[in-house]
Design an enzyme around this catalytic site. Structure first.
Site, PDB file in Angstrom:
ATOM      1  N   GLU A 108       0.807  -1.227   0.000  1.00 32.06           N
ATOM      2  CA  GLU A 108       0.000   0.000   0.000  1.00 32.06           C
ATOM      3  C   GLU A 108       0.843   1.281   0.000  1.00 32.06           C
ATOM      4  O   GLU A 108       0.757   2.112   0.906  1.00 32.06           O
ATOM      5  CB  GLU A 108      -0.966  -0.037   1.187  1.00 32.06           C
ATOM      6  CG  GLU A 108      -1.878  -1.241   1.153  1.00 32.06           C
ATOM      7  CD  GLU A 108      -2.779  -1.388   2.363  1.00 32.06           C
ATOM      8  OE1 GLU A 108      -2.974  -0.426   3.104  1.00 32.06           O
ATOM      9  OE2 GLU A 108      -3.278  -2.503   2.580  1.00 32.06           O
ATOM     10  N   GLU A 164      -6.040 -11.105  -0.452  1.00 35.16           N
ATOM     11  CA  GLU A 164      -6.938 -10.500   0.538  1.00 35.16           C
ATOM     12  C   GLU A 164      -8.390 -10.475   0.064  1.00 35.16           C
ATOM     13  O   GLU A 164      -9.100  -9.510   0.227  1.00 35.16           O
ATOM     14  CB  GLU A 164      -6.436  -9.104   0.916  1.00 35.16           C
ATOM     15  CG  GLU A 164      -4.984  -9.119   1.353  1.00 35.16           C
ATOM     16  CD  GLU A 164      -4.512  -7.837   1.982  1.00 35.16           C
ATOM     17  OE1 GLU A 164      -5.346  -7.070   2.502  1.00 35.16           O
ATOM     18  OE2 GLU A 164      -3.291  -7.577   1.980  1.00 35.16           O
TER      19      GLU A 164
HETATM   20  O1  G3I Z   1      -4.200  -8.784  19.187  1.00 35.14           O
HETATM   21  C1  G3I Z   1      -4.279  -7.459  19.713  1.00 35.14           C
HETATM   22  C2  G3I Z   1      -5.009  -7.453  21.050  1.00 35.14           C
HETATM   23  O2  G3I Z   1      -4.247  -8.172  22.002  1.00 35.14           O
HETATM   24  C3  G3I Z   1      -5.219  -6.009  21.515  1.00 35.14           C
HETATM   25  O3  G3I Z   1      -5.949  -5.985  22.709  1.00 35.14           O
HETATM   26  C4  G3I Z   1      -5.956  -5.259  20.425  1.00 35.14           C
HETATM   27  C5  G3I Z   1      -6.220  -3.813  20.830  1.00 35.14           C
HETATM   28  O4  G3I Z   1      -5.378  -2.991  20.091  1.00 35.14           O
HETATM   29  O5  G3I Z   1      -5.182  -5.274  19.205  1.00 35.14           O
HETATM   30  C6  G3I Z   1      -5.045  -6.610  18.731  1.00 35.14           C
HETATM   31  O6  G3I Z   1      -4.299  -6.568  17.529  1.00 35.14           O
HETATM   32  C7  G3I Z   1      -5.049  -6.106  16.427  1.00 35.14           C
HETATM   33  C8  G3I Z   1      -4.867  -7.132  15.292  1.00 35.14           C
HETATM   34  O7  G3I Z   1      -5.476  -6.682  14.070  1.00 35.14           O
HETATM   35  C9  G3I Z   1      -5.495  -8.475  15.660  1.00 35.14           C
HETATM   36  O8  G3I Z   1      -6.916  -8.323  15.753  1.00 35.14           O
HETATM   37  C10 G3I Z   1      -4.453  -4.773  15.997  1.00 35.14           C
HETATM   38  O9  G3I Z   1      -4.753  -3.811  16.973  1.00 35.14           O
HETATM   39  C11 G3I Z   1      -5.096  -4.360  14.673  1.00 35.14           C
HETATM   40  O10 G3I Z   1      -4.462  -3.196  14.202  1.00 35.14           O
HETATM   41  C12 G3I Z   1      -4.889  -5.457  13.627  1.00 35.14           C
HETATM   42  O11 G3I Z   1      -5.568  -5.070  12.450  1.00 35.14           O
HETATM   43  C13 G3I Z   1      -5.126  -5.739  11.272  1.00 35.14           C
HETATM   44  C14 G3I Z   1      -4.913  -4.654  10.207  1.00 35.14           C
HETATM   45  O12 G3I Z   1      -4.561  -5.268   8.942  1.00 35.14           O
HETATM   46  C15 G3I Z   1      -3.786  -3.710  10.579  1.00 35.14           C
HETATM   47  O13 G3I Z   1      -2.578  -4.418  10.562  1.00 35.14           O
HETATM   48  C16 G3I Z   1      -6.205  -6.714  10.795  1.00 35.14           C
HETATM   49  O14 G3I Z   1      -6.328  -7.788  11.706  1.00 35.14           O
HETATM   50  C17 G3I Z   1      -5.845  -7.254   9.423  1.00 35.14           C
HETATM   51  O15 G3I Z   1      -6.894  -8.071   8.894  1.00 35.14           O
HETATM   52  C18 G3I Z   1      -5.626  -6.094   8.465  1.00 35.14           C
HETATM   53  O16 G3I Z   1      -5.260  -6.618   7.224  1.00 35.14           O
HETATM   54  C19 G3I Z   1      -4.909  -5.625   6.249  1.00 35.14           C
HETATM   55  C20 G3I Z   1      -3.704  -6.144   5.490  1.00 35.14           C
HETATM   56  O17 G3I Z   1      -2.661  -6.396   6.377  1.00 35.14           O
HETATM   57  C21 G3I Z   1      -3.302  -5.141   4.418  1.00 35.14           C
HETATM   58  N1  G3I Z   1      -4.423  -4.860   3.514  1.00 35.14           N
HETATM   59  C22 G3I Z   1      -5.630  -4.387   4.229  1.00 35.14           C
HETATM   60  C23 G3I Z   1      -6.063  -5.408   5.256  1.00 35.14           C
HETATM   61  C24 G3I Z   1      -7.341  -4.981   5.961  1.00 35.14           C
HETATM   62  O18 G3I Z   1      -7.132  -3.795   6.651  1.00 35.14           O
END
Ligand code: G3I
Length: 502
Positions: A156, A265
């Site tokens: 991205e 994705e």
């Molecule tokens: O696991 C922690 C948890 O312990 C904590 O309490 C909580 C509160 O912050 O966060 C949890 O981690 C989260 C993680 O997902 C697991 O659920 C992160 O905050 C959160 O930022 C993370 O979001 C991910 C996001 O990318 C940002 O990295 C999503 O799961 C993931 O599906 C999403 O995937 C992205 C691809 O990497 C790139 N393309 C877009 C796609 C969708 O946004």
């Protein structure tokens, strides 16, 4: 191999057509992994590490259905190096081991992404960010050398107009950071497939054009990029319709630049479609079918990765609100999207396009789900237009009485429906096909078609694009019109999907 229990096929609202029930009865269909292998497509899924470790039913499907795994978050910089100087590869290593145990390949996601820089990195100091970013990249690639088959090296990095985004990485690492990242990744692992991954670039448009420019420029500059990942997060709204021919041409053009094309994705959100659950699944299935079929048909499309596979665990619910964007439902049961992907990878037409979703529409299996709000329904040979039986609505006392089907589970936005029926009434009486909808607007009536009866069988055939006001409480389809005392005969009721050219 997960069992595919015969779902309870309730009429109309059933989530399996009779054909799908028959297929399920013949035994579990081939896995996506096997179907992909036949199509030279590596079919993969992002995995939720916690679910993989703690949910055996989830792990069983991951193990049996997919050829490639992508740790959804465990290989991103911030999760790996949440604390300065402490690199935590346990989760990523767990996924790598699971993949090894099941002879699956691994996709590493994502080495360079401005949204996953650890909070301890001083992004205001370019030299610090540059040093730390390339150290992270090199250490991570080396740690999984020989395990990760494909790396999303840069994720991205384009803005909505297709230009290189003016983000913190570009400002700190300089205008060639994308090139530098690919060169560093190649140096760290000469054998891995190196991909650039981005969203909003699946169909023609300014950002897709920018992607083409970027890839062409990287290839032209001798940068070691092997593939382009097109994130396929689809959000269906009532009038969504994608120019799939344009998608095909766009993917073909990208391939002509000398890179492999990966659909990455893949998920399809349907929460903004009002109407029946089955209809929403069918709208979603159309999109899943199209992406699977297009990837199968394009030799350069070598990877198809879903961003998770079950509604039980999806980033969409966590981030955007309740939705059911994937192939297996919350109970890990197959959805219409899974059957559509199976058809797409097999190179077959999508079965959803040829299915009559009005169960027992030919009346041969009984009266089925037909009812009448007045008078009587009599299934008889005398009322048959074709086959053995038809249905007669008799003893009618009101013009609006007639054969009726509850289609609340079926009709939904996001699908163009084709509704047909053979009908007969007294010459000079009206035959009308009507939908009664209870939604946020209250009770509304939509006259789909009206003809003047002529005493003979007439074929009623119309298309309908729903425009409901959710939430939809009930939808009834019925034939009405003749005055009291006149019968209505119907037969061969069909509710199908008007399919686009995929
Ligand atoms: O696991 C922690 C948890 O312990 C904590 O309490 C909580 C509160 O912050 O966060 C949890 O981690 C989260 C993680 O997902 C697991 O659920 C992160 O905050 C959160 O930022 C993370 O979001 C991910 C996001 O990318 C940002 O990295 C999503 O799961 C993931 O599906 C999403 O995937 C992205 C691809 O990497 C790139 N393309 C877009 C796609 C969708 O946004």
């Amino acid at each position: 191999m997960p069992s595919y229990p015969i779902m309870t096929c309730f009429l109309l609202g059933g989530t399996l057509s009779s054909g799908q029930m028959a297929q399920a009865a013949e035994g579990a269909p081939q896995t996506l992994r096997d179907l992909g292998a036949r199509a030279n497509v590596v079919v993969g899924t992002a995995v939720d590490v916690d679910a993989l470790a703690k949910d055996p039913a989830y792990a069983e499907i991951v193990a049996s259905q997919f050829a490639s795994l992508t740790p959804e978050n465990a290989m991103k910089w911030a999760p790996i190096e949440h604390t300065k100087g402490q690199r935590d590869l346990h989760a990523a290593t767990f996924v790598a081991q699971f993949a090894r145990d099941h002879k699956q390949t691994l996709r590493g996601h994502a080495l360079v992404w401005d949204l996953e820089i650890p909070s301890w990195v001083d992004t205001s100091a370019p030299a610090v960010l540059s040093r730390e970013q390339f150290r992270h990249l090199t250490e991570t690639v080396q740690a999984f050398q020989g395990q990760v088959a494909t790396w999303d090296v840069v994720n991205e990095a384009l803005d909505a107009n297709g230009n290189r985004a003016d983000n913190v990485l570009a400002r700190a690492l300089g205008p060639t950071y994308i090139e530098d990242a690919f060169r560093a990744a190649r140096k760290a692992d000469p054998k891995a497939i190196l991909a650039y991954n981005d969203h909003g670039v699946l169909w023609p448009g300014p950002k897709a054009d920018g992607l083409t420019r970027l890839v062409g420029g990287l290839k032209g500059g001798g940068v070691p990029i092997d593939a382009v990942g097109l994130q396929s997060h689809l959000h269906l709204v009532p009038d969504w319709r994608i120019d799939w021919a344009g998608v095909r041409a766009h993917l073909q053009h990208l391939a002509s630049l000398g890179v492999a094309v990966h659909l990455t994705e893949v998920d399809v959100r349907t929460a903004d479609l009002a109407g029946g659950s089955l209809g929403r699944q069918l709208a979603q299935a159309q999109a899943f079918y199209a992406m699977s079929r297009i990837c199968r048909d394009l030799p350069a499309c070598t990877h198809l990765t879903f961003w998770g596979f079950t509604d039980r665990y999806s980033w969409v619910d966590r981030t955007l609100g309740p939705d059911d964007p994937l192939l297996w439902d919350d109970q890990l049961q197959p959805k219409q999207g899974l059957f559509a992907v199976q058809d797409g990878l097999s190179g077959k037409p999508w079965s959803g396009c040829s299915t009559n979703w009005a169960a027992n529409g030919d009346l041969e299996g009984g009266v089925g789900a037909f009812v009448t709000p007045g008078g009587r329904l009599v299934r008889s040979r005398e009322a048959a237009a074709k086959g053995e039986y038809g249905l007669r609505s008799t003893d009618r006392t009101e013009t609006w009485q007639g054969p009726r089907l509850d289609v609340s589970q079926l009709l939904a936005e996001g699908v163009d429906w084709r509704i047909q029926a053979d009908a007969r009434t007294t010459s000079g009486q009206i035959l009308r096909m009507t939908l009664r909808v209870e939604d946020a607007r209250g009770e509304t009536y939509e006259s789909l078609l009206a003809v003047s009866g002529n005493g003979a069988w007439q074929h009623l055939d119309t298309t309908f694009r729903p425009d409901f006001s959710g939430p939809v409480r009930r939808i009834d389809w019925y034939i009405e019109g003749p005055e009291a005392g006149h019968n209505i005969d119907i037969d061969n009721v069909s509710i199908g999907i008007v399919c686009p050219t995929f």
